[in-house]
Write a protein that holds these residues in place. Sequence first.
Motif, PDB file in Angstrom:
ATOM      1  N   SER A 208       0.851  -1.257   0.119  1.00  0.00           N
ATOM      2  CA  SER A 208      -0.109   0.241   0.130  1.00  0.00           C
ATOM      3  C   SER A 208       0.640   1.095  -0.030  1.00  0.00           C
ATOM      4  O   SER A 208       0.302   2.485   0.211  1.00  0.00           O
ATOM      5  CB  SER A 208      -0.706  -0.170   1.354  1.00  0.00           C
ATOM      6  OG  SER A 208      -1.890  -1.211   1.237  1.00  0.00           O
ATOM      7  N   LYS A 209       1.907   1.153  -0.076  1.00  0.00           N
ATOM      8  CA  LYS A 209       3.040   2.072  -0.092  1.00  0.00           C
ATOM      9  C   LYS A 209       2.646   3.330  -1.219  1.00  0.00           C
ATOM     10  O   LYS A 209       2.437   3.102  -2.406  1.00  0.00           O
ATOM     11  CB  LYS A 209       4.449   1.715  -0.246  1.00  0.00           C
ATOM     12  CG  LYS A 209       5.443   2.833  -0.199  1.00  0.00           C
ATOM     13  CD  LYS A 209       6.913   2.391  -0.405  1.00  0.00           C
ATOM     14  CE  LYS A 209       7.967   3.438  -0.311  1.00  0.00           C
ATOM     15  NZ  LYS A 209       9.498   2.951  -0.594  1.00  0.00           N
ATOM     16  N   GLY A 210       2.529   4.633  -0.552  1.00  0.00           N
ATOM     17  CA  GLY A 210       2.297   5.600  -1.452  1.00  0.00           C
ATOM     18  C   GLY A 210       0.931   5.846  -1.890  1.00  0.00           C
ATOM     19  O   GLY A 210       0.526   6.825  -2.668  1.00  0.00           O
ATOM     20  N   LEU A 211      -0.045   5.053  -1.584  1.00  0.00           N
ATOM     21  CA  LEU A 211      -1.413   5.049  -2.184  1.00  0.00           C
ATOM     22  C   LEU A 211      -2.319   6.043  -1.001  1.00  0.00           C
ATOM     23  O   LEU A 211      -3.493   6.429  -1.385  1.00  0.00           O
ATOM     24  CB  LEU A 211      -2.170   3.915  -1.872  1.00  0.00           C
ATOM     25  CG  LEU A 211      -1.804   2.523  -2.665  1.00  0.00           C
ATOM     26  CD1 LEU A 211      -2.142   1.477  -2.717  1.00  0.00           C
ATOM     27  CD2 LEU A 211      -1.609   3.107  -4.344  1.00  0.00           C
ATOM     28  N   PHE A 212      -1.761   6.447   0.045  1.00  0.00           N
ATOM     29  CA  PHE A 212      -2.323   7.630   0.926  1.00  0.00           C
ATOM     30  C   PHE A 212      -1.295   8.380   1.620  1.00  0.00           C
ATOM     31  O   PHE A 212      -0.177   8.173   1.557  1.00  0.00           O
ATOM     32  CB  PHE A 212      -3.340   7.015   1.724  1.00  0.00           C
ATOM     33  CG  PHE A 212      -2.701   6.000   2.783  1.00  0.00           C
ATOM     34  CD1 PHE A 212      -2.343   6.232   3.945  1.00  0.00           C
ATOM     35  CD2 PHE A 212      -2.723   4.729   2.205  1.00  0.00           C
ATOM     36  CE1 PHE A 212      -2.054   5.163   4.815  1.00  0.00           C
ATOM     37  CE2 PHE A 212      -2.266   3.702   3.104  1.00  0.00           C
ATOM     38  CZ  PHE A 212      -1.708   4.035   4.382  1.00  0.00           C
TER      39      PHE A 212
END
Length: 542
Positions: A208-212
């Motif tokens: 999920s890195k960088g998705l929020f």
Amino acid sequence: MSLEKFVTVNTQHGPVKGDRRTTILGMDYINFQGIPYMKAPVGKLRFRAPVEPEKWTETFDATQDCPPFPIYDMMVQKIVGIEDGGRINVFTKELRSTNFYPVLVYIHGGGFQTGTSSPSLFNCPDYLLQKELVIVSFNYRVGALGFLSLDDPSVDVPGNAGLKDQRMALKWIKENIKNFGGDPDNITLFGTSAGGASVHYHLISEKSKGLFHRAIAMSGTSLNMNWAHHPRRNYAERIARLCGYEGDGSDKSILEFLENADFEKIVEASENILTDEEKFQEHVVFANGPVVEPYITDHTFIHKSPILMAREAWSKDIDVIFGGTSNEGLLMKSLPNEDSKRVQYLQDFKNFSPFVDLNLDKNDPKAKEIGNTLKELFYGATTPTDSYMLPYYYYQGDLQFWHGIQRAVLSRIKAGGKGKTFTYYFNIVTEMNIFKKFFKNENFPGAEHGACATYLFKNNFTTFSSFESIEFKNIMKVVGIISNFAIYGHTGVDEWEENKSLELPLRCLHLTKDGMQMIDLPETARLKVWDKIYREAGAVLY
């Protein structure tokens, strides 16, 4: 000039049609509901990692509510939902092409067993839409359909499909939200209960890195053992047997059977597979949930203990809020009423011991010693009875929620990084506390598990009497904190101290119906006892 009622937006998979609506507070917005973000997980896709949907050319009608994935709905006490439930909802003020709105993404709760993003009952964004935000929510697979895990690598069902659904939804948001007026570079992820635990999983999983860019974990983290992180058990075979399976017990034959079984039978069986020993000795709240996947694939989401993943979290440089309510353990009273069985097991004080989490045999003398310590901590010289359950609910609040929340906060601090870590203590009790009403918990003190969500989302069961009411004032207080964090990157509460030190107590913003102020976490003295137990048992805290 009157505006057209219907609005069409292009997405990566095809055009979608929304409609203009007005909140109960008089704010106009554009509503999109039930947009497919994944292919229906049926047949060979059941239990497996999600697949992107086929593209469409005809405009998709996104003006209607979408049912959840199959769940047992405790409110109506029946199984509801559809297998093609992988849908996303977007609520926006206007379709801006510049000066995009910050985006607030909600992950619903439900113990990884139930729940829905539907705004028709619980998750209507009317309150949050008072602010300059785009609000997004989505469904994800829960229960066995979302978390079945098999050991055989050849079948490619390692587990955590529900978390992988969430990750696909976050990717969809990142890639499409600009078309709805949202800023893909200013996304705040938040969730309650299993939604809060999910937020924490996204904070520590590289997938999920960088998705929020900011996060709020409410009443749940990946370190809340017994429901947010499951030991590996033979749940798949138990479910299959209850559905009529008579095979040899191999993963391949179990999967083949369950791929062809009626999904309602799978949901029903999942509700009935826990033994009394698991429920009342081991304190397992639900069957099926996040697990450490037994082998590595290109879609692995949890590859080792969340405690170890948190030490290396990609998110250590982003700001995060953790928090919980003042009586989290009241959740146990909301579950099927089996207090007499609980009390029966608690007469043997060793059953207070978290021996599964501590990797102790339940007959180990150390388990009995730990159990006696915890029994005295909560009950003193008295004995548990089904007419005196309040200490038990506080015990469960520590075991299932606050100990894990505290460990998650300390884990982030120990990991270092530039990100700020804030903590809140939700103790607001008004007529908006729907779960107290619904489960007849009004006589118990404090705010119940999940209460904070009812001050963020309009629901069909409670409302405020006027703009001057204590209910509305607290709605605006909670909405203000969450929206300030999402829009500006700060809480808007000048006195809210971040937690920087591993020394206890944690400092929390105490939210009551009459105001807010900084306090030491009230559970600290008890949690120090839990810490001591874990350290002496050789367990890793964070």
